[in-house]
Design a protein around this motif. Structure first.
Motif, PDB file in Angstrom:
ATOM      1  N   UNK A  46      43.582  78.648 -33.430  1.00  0.00           N
ATOM      2  CA  UNK A  46      44.572  79.774 -33.736  1.00  0.00           C
ATOM      3  C   UNK A  46      43.858  81.215 -33.164  1.00  0.00           C
ATOM      4  N   UNK A  47      42.973  81.303 -33.557  1.00  0.00           N
ATOM      5  CA  UNK A  47      42.215  82.714 -33.094  1.00  0.00           C
ATOM      6  C   UNK A  47      42.019  82.982 -31.694  1.00  0.00           C
ATOM      7  N   UNK A  48      41.692  82.050 -31.087  1.00  0.00           N
ATOM      8  CA  UNK A  48      41.491  82.141 -29.622  1.00  0.00           C
ATOM      9  C   UNK A  48      42.705  82.395 -28.818  1.00  0.00           C
ATOM     10  N   UNK A  49      43.834  81.975 -29.228  1.00  0.00           N
ATOM     11  CA  UNK A  49      45.189  82.073 -28.760  1.00  0.00           C
ATOM     12  C   UNK A  49      45.438  83.707 -28.876  1.00  0.00           C
ATOM     13  N   UNK A  50      45.444  84.197 -30.025  1.00  0.00           N
ATOM     14  CA  UNK A  50      45.797  85.404 -30.406  1.00  0.00           C
ATOM     15  C   UNK A  50      44.965  86.218 -29.593  1.00  0.00           C
ATOM     16  N   UNK A  51      43.591  86.115 -29.784  1.00  0.00           N
ATOM     17  CA  UNK A  51      42.811  87.161 -28.973  1.00  0.00           C
ATOM     18  C   UNK A  51      42.779  87.224 -27.618  1.00  0.00           C
ATOM     19  N   UNK A  52      42.800  86.253 -26.909  1.00  0.00           N
ATOM     20  CA  UNK A  52      43.050  86.071 -25.566  1.00  0.00           C
ATOM     21  C   UNK A  52      44.381  86.685 -25.099  1.00  0.00           C
ATOM     22  N   UNK A  53      45.260  86.262 -25.664  1.00  0.00           N
ATOM     23  CA  UNK A  53      46.953  86.796 -25.502  1.00  0.00           C
ATOM     24  C   UNK A  53      46.983  88.162 -25.594  1.00  0.00           C
ATOM     25  N   UNK A  54      46.265  88.945 -26.573  1.00  0.00           N
ATOM     26  CA  UNK A  54      46.437  90.193 -26.830  1.00  0.00           C
ATOM     27  C   UNK A  54      45.622  90.846 -25.661  1.00  0.00           C
ATOM     28  N   UNK A  55      44.375  90.633 -25.389  1.00  0.00           N
ATOM     29  CA  UNK A  55      43.163  91.184 -24.742  1.00  0.00           C
ATOM     30  C   UNK A  55      43.664  91.126 -23.256  1.00  0.00           C
ATOM     31  N   UNK A  56      44.396  89.854 -22.791  1.00  0.00           N
ATOM     32  CA  UNK A  56      44.505  89.914 -21.382  1.00  0.00           C
ATOM     33  C   UNK A  56      45.898  90.305 -20.790  1.00  0.00           C
ATOM     34  N   UNK A  57      46.598  90.551 -21.839  1.00  0.00           N
ATOM     35  CA  UNK A  57      48.138  90.768 -21.291  1.00  0.00           C
ATOM     36  C   UNK A  57      48.090  91.863 -20.285  1.00  0.00           C
ATOM     37  N   UNK A  58      47.429  93.087 -20.813  1.00  0.00           N
ATOM     38  CA  UNK A  58      47.650  94.297 -20.020  1.00  0.00           C
ATOM     39  C   UNK A  58      47.105  94.187 -18.673  1.00  0.00           C
ATOM     40  N   UNK A  59      45.965  93.877 -18.352  1.00  0.00           N
ATOM     41  CA  UNK A  59      45.371  93.432 -17.160  1.00  0.00           C
ATOM     42  C   UNK A  59      45.926  92.522 -16.048  1.00  0.00           C
ATOM     43  N   UNK A  60      46.184  91.438 -16.735  1.00  0.00           N
ATOM     44  CA  UNK A  60      47.155  90.230 -16.002  1.00  0.00           C
ATOM     45  C   UNK A  60      48.449  90.818 -15.591  1.00  0.00           C
ATOM     46  N   UNK A  61      49.390  91.591 -16.424  1.00  0.00           N
ATOM     47  CA  UNK A  61      50.435  92.018 -15.928  1.00  0.00           C
ATOM     48  C   UNK A  61      50.354  92.872 -14.792  1.00  0.00           C
ATOM     49  N   UNK A  62      49.429  93.715 -14.777  1.00  0.00           N
ATOM     50  CA  UNK A  62      49.187  94.820 -13.929  1.00  0.00           C
ATOM     51  C   UNK A  62      48.912  93.980 -12.557  1.00  0.00           C
ATOM     52  N   UNK A  63      47.778  93.070 -12.787  1.00  0.00           N
ATOM     53  CA  UNK A  63      47.691  92.188 -11.486  1.00  0.00           C
ATOM     54  C   UNK A  63      48.658  91.641 -10.983  1.00  0.00           C
ATOM     55  N   UNK A  64      49.801  91.060 -11.698  1.00  0.00           N
ATOM     56  CA  UNK A  64      50.857  90.430 -11.416  1.00  0.00           C
ATOM     57  C   UNK A  64      51.771  91.166 -10.870  1.00  0.00           C
ATOM     58  N   UNK A  65      52.007  92.496 -11.224  1.00  0.00           N
ATOM     59  CA  UNK A  65      52.779  93.437 -10.627  1.00  0.00           C
ATOM     60  C   UNK A  65      52.222  93.747  -9.121  1.00  0.00           C
ATOM     61  N   UNK A  66      50.769  93.608  -8.831  1.00  0.00           N
ATOM     62  CA  UNK A  66      50.492  94.117  -7.786  1.00  0.00           C
ATOM     63  C   UNK A  66      50.477  92.759  -6.467  1.00  0.00           C
ATOM     64  N   UNK A  67      50.290  91.688  -7.195  1.00  0.00           N
ATOM     65  CA  UNK A  67      50.174  90.531  -6.165  1.00  0.00           C
ATOM     66  C   UNK A  67      51.488  89.385  -6.250  1.00  0.00           C
TER      67      UNK A  67
END
Length: 511
Positions: A46-67
């Motif tokens: 449970x924890x790993x899903x919440x932790x990575x979901x929360x911590x990766x959302x901002x950088x990966x969204x920006x990455x997708x916006x650029x590429x």
């Protein structure tokens, strides 16, 4: 056809991401048996899903916006499918954790991009309906998670809580390839704010880890304190970096909008108190009342039904009623549900259902309005950023619920056990039995206090006097354990009232 298909793609994307934040909750004991892993270790799934979901959302969204948003949306869906299959086929805890990690990376792409792409389907002037639909999907999926998990586990087995994602992801991928546009998506005119991405990752990862593991490590232990110190340092450096960056991960002007800043607090609070019911209540019914996972999940289903009904109603009521009054009313209705849960509703199933309806109704009224406010009139870069931030805030609310409520619950349960043992020691003196037999009985009672599930003792083979003593002691213990849960909900009421108060500070000109 495209106007109908595209919303379905993004709704399904949001649904699977939010469903998997809670779908495992009721199924953990079953998975624990099959994978031969303790619940403490398994909780990392449970924890790993919440932790990575929360911590990766901002950088990966920006990455997708650029590429390429469309391209990376589908890549995210594919990763989610791969993670789901890996989790379903896991033969041990390590494989399950790898599968959940892959799922969370996919969700960090899919969820915020689904929100952004869905909102962009309509004009700013007519986005209320679309945001209401997407908002319903968010709250409903998170609330439905334990119910679906319980039903699926009961009839198909725990592996199907992951396998049900696969056909949904296949549908999304097929429809996406046919309807999304992939040409000229790459934005070569802007560069990735690499330092901001690293700092946001450090800030959110350490914050998430500290909140989730604080209870196990100890809130004042050096690992927990270190996590929060790193998080605070990362946050300060992130703000400095974003302020000076030409292409920031999150434009700080987003928070110059008072309605967005206040909505950020309300999103955290509302999700905190939703998760506190959808996670804690199944635990009560399975561990204290000894209900099976299906029975427990059905008792919290009214929360989901109420969200489904009242979220769209709230979204459309904004045309006639100021949002601040709808939000305040939502928190106050949640107060009624929490007050009921703290005053006897847990002891009667019909009352539990009514209290759940109140909680779902209140949350539905909040989420139906708050997502519209948080999106505001943002377009382009600001809209994408607002959705990545609100996505993170939802996860922060969920993690706060785990940190605060689970810690509080364990503390209350320990107190309840101490009272029960003291009661047993005092009352056993009235029995006409030897000290040796008294010690043996107290050792048995003490051992039962440490068990995860409260199971009544079979007293059919004991004398009437001893049977009466044990039954009375166990009934006292059960009452104490129930009070531990009730106290948790009672202490939450002032913070729900705080949410209602904060809602009133929203200015009409922003609504």
């Amino acid at each position: 056809m495209k106007k109908l298909t595209l919303p379905i793609i993004f709704i399904l994307g949001i649904f699977i991401c939010m469903l998997d934040t809670t779908i495992m909750n009721v199924s953990l004991p079953n998975i624990s048996i099959h994978l031969k892993s303790g619940l403490d270790s398994l909780s990392w799934a449970l924890n790993i899903y919440l932790i990575l979901f929360a911590s990766l959302t901002i950088p990966l969204t920006r990455f997708a916006e650029l590429y390429g948003i469309h391209k990376w949306f589908l890549i995210g869906v594919s990763l989610f499918a791969i993670g789901s299959l890996t989790s379903a086929c896991a033969s041990g805890l390590h494989i399950l954790l790898i599968g959940r990690a892959i799922q969370s990376i996919g969700a960090a792409f899919v969820f915020p991009l689904s929100m952004t792409l869905g909102i962009n389907l309509v004009d700013v002037s007519s986005r209320t309906k679309m945001i209401a639909i997407l908002g319903i999907t968010q709250g409903l999926a998170a609330a439905l998670g334990p119910t679906i998990g319980g039903i699926v586990t009961q009839f198909l087995g725990w592996r199907w809580i992951f396998l049900i994602n696969v056909p949904i992801t296949i549908v999304i991928i097929i429809l996406g390839i046919a309807n999304l546009t992939f040409d000229k998506e790459t934005n070569t005119k802007q560069s990735m704010d690499s330092l901001g991405a690293v700092l946001s990752l450090v800030f959110l990862f350490s914050l998430s880890l500290g909140m989730i593991q604080g209870r196990n490590w100890g809130w004042l232990s050096w690992p927990t304190v270190l996590c929060f110190v790193i998080s605070l340092g990362g946050f300060i450096l992130f703000l400095i970096t974003e302020k000076t960056s030409k292409n920031p991960m999150i434009p700080l002007q987003l928070f110059a909008n008072p309605s967005f800043s206040l909505s950020a607090v309300i999103i955290i609070l509302s999700n905190l108190f939703l998760v506190a019911t959808t996670v804690i209540l199944p635990s009560y019914f399975t561990n204290i009342e000894n209900f099976d996972s299906l029975h427990a999940s059905l008792l919290i289903a009214p929360i989901s039904i109420s969200i489904f009904i009242f979220s769209p109603i709230s979204g459309f009521m904004r045309q006639n009623i100021s949002s601040k009054w709808l939000l305040a009313a939502g928190f106050l209705i949640m107060v009624l549900g929490y007050f009921w849960l703290s005053n006897g509703a847990l002891r009667h199933q019909n009352d539990t259902i009514v209290a759940g309806i109140a909680v779902g109704m209140g949350y539905g009224m909040i989420t139906g309005s708050i997502l519209i406010i948080s999106a505001g009139h943002f377009t382009g870069r600001l809209l994408t950023a607002s959705q990545s931030v609100t996505s993170v805030l939802r996860q922060v609310g969920a993690m706060l619920a785990v940190a605060i409520f689970i810690t509080g619950l364990y503390s209350n349960l320990n107190t309840a056990r101490e009272h029960s043992i003291s009661h047993a020691q005092q009352s056993i003196k009235s029995l006409n039995i030897s000290e040796k037999n008294q010690d043996n009985i107290l050792k048995t009672i003490n051992m039962k206090m440490t068990q995860t599930v409260f199971l009544p003792t079979d007293t059919s083979h004991l004398s009437k006097t001893l049977s009466t003593y044990i039954l009375e002691t166990e009934q006292y213990t059960k009452n104490q354990l129930t009070k531990a849960f009730e106290k948790l909900y009672l202490l939450s009421i002032p913070f729900l009232l705080l949410g209602a108060l904060i809602s009133l500070f929203l200015k009409n000109k922003y609504l």
